[in-house]
Scaffold this motif. Structure first.
Motif, PDB file in Angstrom:
ATOM      1  N   ILE A 138     -29.718   1.552  24.728  1.00 42.91           N
ATOM      2  CA  ILE A 138     -30.300   0.620  23.161  1.00 42.91           C
ATOM      3  C   ILE A 138     -29.148  -0.741  22.857  1.00 42.91           C
ATOM      4  O   ILE A 138     -28.416  -0.343  22.416  1.00 42.91           O
ATOM      5  CB  ILE A 138     -30.222   1.492  22.233  1.00 42.91           C
ATOM      6  N   THR A 139     -29.571  -2.016  22.705  1.00 43.40           N
ATOM      7  CA  THR A 139     -29.128  -3.695  22.770  1.00 43.40           C
ATOM      8  C   THR A 139     -29.554  -3.770  21.765  1.00 43.40           C
ATOM      9  O   THR A 139     -30.757  -3.786  21.319  1.00 43.40           O
ATOM     10  CB  THR A 139     -29.085  -4.474  23.562  1.00 43.40           C
ATOM     11  N   VAL A 140     -28.925  -4.085  20.409  1.00 40.56           N
ATOM     12  CA  VAL A 140     -29.349  -4.633  18.858  1.00 40.56           C
ATOM     13  C   VAL A 140     -28.758  -6.425  18.751  1.00 40.56           C
ATOM     14  O   VAL A 140     -27.659  -6.181  19.269  1.00 40.56           O
ATOM     15  CB  VAL A 140     -28.582  -3.695  17.698  1.00 40.56           C
ATOM     16  N   THR A 141     -29.171  -7.797  18.662  1.00 33.14           N
ATOM     17  CA  THR A 141     -29.245  -8.434  18.800  1.00 33.14           C
ATOM     18  C   THR A 141     -28.697  -9.279  17.392  1.00 33.14           C
ATOM     19  O   THR A 141     -30.418  -8.976  16.500  1.00 33.14           O
ATOM     20  CB  THR A 141     -30.143  -9.275  20.019  1.00 33.14           C
ATOM     21  N   GLY A 163     -35.729  -7.788  11.567  1.00 37.03           N
ATOM     22  CA  GLY A 163     -34.852  -9.149  12.200  1.00 37.03           C
ATOM     23  C   GLY A 163     -34.769  -9.228  12.815  1.00 37.03           C
ATOM     24  O   GLY A 163     -34.337 -11.012  13.596  1.00 37.03           O
ATOM     25  N   TYR A 164     -34.048  -7.750  13.388  1.00 34.87           N
ATOM     26  CA  TYR A 164     -32.974  -8.296  14.525  1.00 34.87           C
ATOM     27  C   TYR A 164     -33.614  -7.790  15.642  1.00 34.87           C
ATOM     28  O   TYR A 164     -35.076  -6.966  15.249  1.00 34.87           O
ATOM     29  CB  TYR A 164     -31.686  -6.895  13.822  1.00 34.87           C
ATOM     30  N   ARG A 165     -33.193  -7.407  16.839  1.00 36.00           N
ATOM     31  CA  ARG A 165     -33.897  -7.546  17.828  1.00 36.00           C
ATOM     32  C   ARG A 165     -33.310  -6.248  18.465  1.00 36.00           C
ATOM     33  O   ARG A 165     -32.728  -6.352  19.161  1.00 36.00           O
ATOM     34  CB  ARG A 165     -34.113  -8.885  18.663  1.00 36.00           C
ATOM     35  N   VAL A 166     -34.289  -5.765  18.926  1.00 34.07           N
ATOM     36  CA  VAL A 166     -33.692  -4.610  19.206  1.00 34.07           C
ATOM     37  C   VAL A 166     -34.969  -3.790  20.127  1.00 34.07           C
ATOM     38  O   VAL A 166     -35.927  -4.048  20.647  1.00 34.07           O
ATOM     39  CB  VAL A 166     -33.918  -2.612  18.922  1.00 34.07           C
ATOM     40  N   GLU A 167     -33.806  -3.791  21.722  1.00 32.99           N
ATOM     41  CA  GLU A 167     -34.026  -3.881  23.088  1.00 32.99           C
ATOM     42  C   GLU A 167     -33.964  -2.201  24.086  1.00 32.99           C
ATOM     43  O   GLU A 167     -32.410  -2.011  23.605  1.00 32.99           O
ATOM     44  CB  GLU A 167     -34.294  -4.965  24.190  1.00 32.99           C
TER      45      GLU A 167
END
Length: 207
Positions: free
Chosen positions: A40-43, A30-34
């Protein structure tokens, strides 16, 4: 937004950024990883107001015919970025060429050349959308980048990417209408107040 450390695997080989990002996606459903600029960022997953704003935004694009024939209106589709060897982003909304499926590059992400517009609705990591992604999307030469800045009550429209930045950056406030470039495939107008209101947290009436 948070940065993730790269771990070492059992055989002593360091885990690549892409491997680390994919591991986080499995650990945090369910998290967005970019990966933006090699970080690496996790939203966290979107809240209700964020989702309402996206629904409100999709309507004018679909009504303009951008989800038929030559283009598509898609949520959360990955774009492979030239800003790093494993960089990719997952914009909230995108207008893409209809032949998107023919341009998959890596890790379920697609060639930025097929993206006509990317759009982000800010969440807790709004600074990432307003800074890091500006440079990344511009370097990828995505023609139009729209940011719905819920924190500051504005909509930003960036066009004409040149050398890692956008040459044109216009900011719209409630009471104004945004007319997007017809290069996206059709004429689309956005009502700033309507979109920001959709993305605002609703107050519960007092008993």
């Amino acid at each position: 937004m948070s940065a993730a450390a790269v771990e070492h695997s059992c055989d002593g080989e360091p885990e690549s950024l892409l491997e680390a990002a994919n591991r986080l996606m499995e650990q945090l459903p369910g998290y967005r990883v970019e990966i933006i600029g090699g970080v690496i960022t996790v939203t966290p997953s979107a809240d209700g107001p964020h989702a309402r704003a996206l629904t409100k935004l999709m309507r004018p694009f679909i009504m303009a015919g951008l989800d038929d024939d030559e283009t598509g209106v898609l949520q959360a589709v990955g774009v492979w970025l030239p800003s790093g060897p494993a960089d990719y982003a997952i914009p909230d909304l995108a207008i893409v060429d209809a032949d998107l499926d023919e341009h998959e590059l890596d890790n379920n992400c697609y060639d930025p050349a097929v993206f006509r517009l990317v759009l982000e609705v800010t969440a807790s990591n709004y600074d990432n959308d307003l800074r890091n992604k500006v440079a990344a999307y511009a370097e990828a030469k995505i023609p139009v980048y729209v940011i719905v800045d819920r924190k500051h009550g504005r909509i930003h429209v960036l066009t004409d990417p040149v050398a890692g930045e956008y040459d044109s950056h216009r900011v719209y406030a409630p009471g104004q209408q945004v007319t997007l470039p017809e290069s996206i495939g059709a004429k689309v107008n956005l009502d700033v107040a309507e979109i920001l209101n959709a993305g605002a947290r609703r107050q519960t009436p007092e008993a």
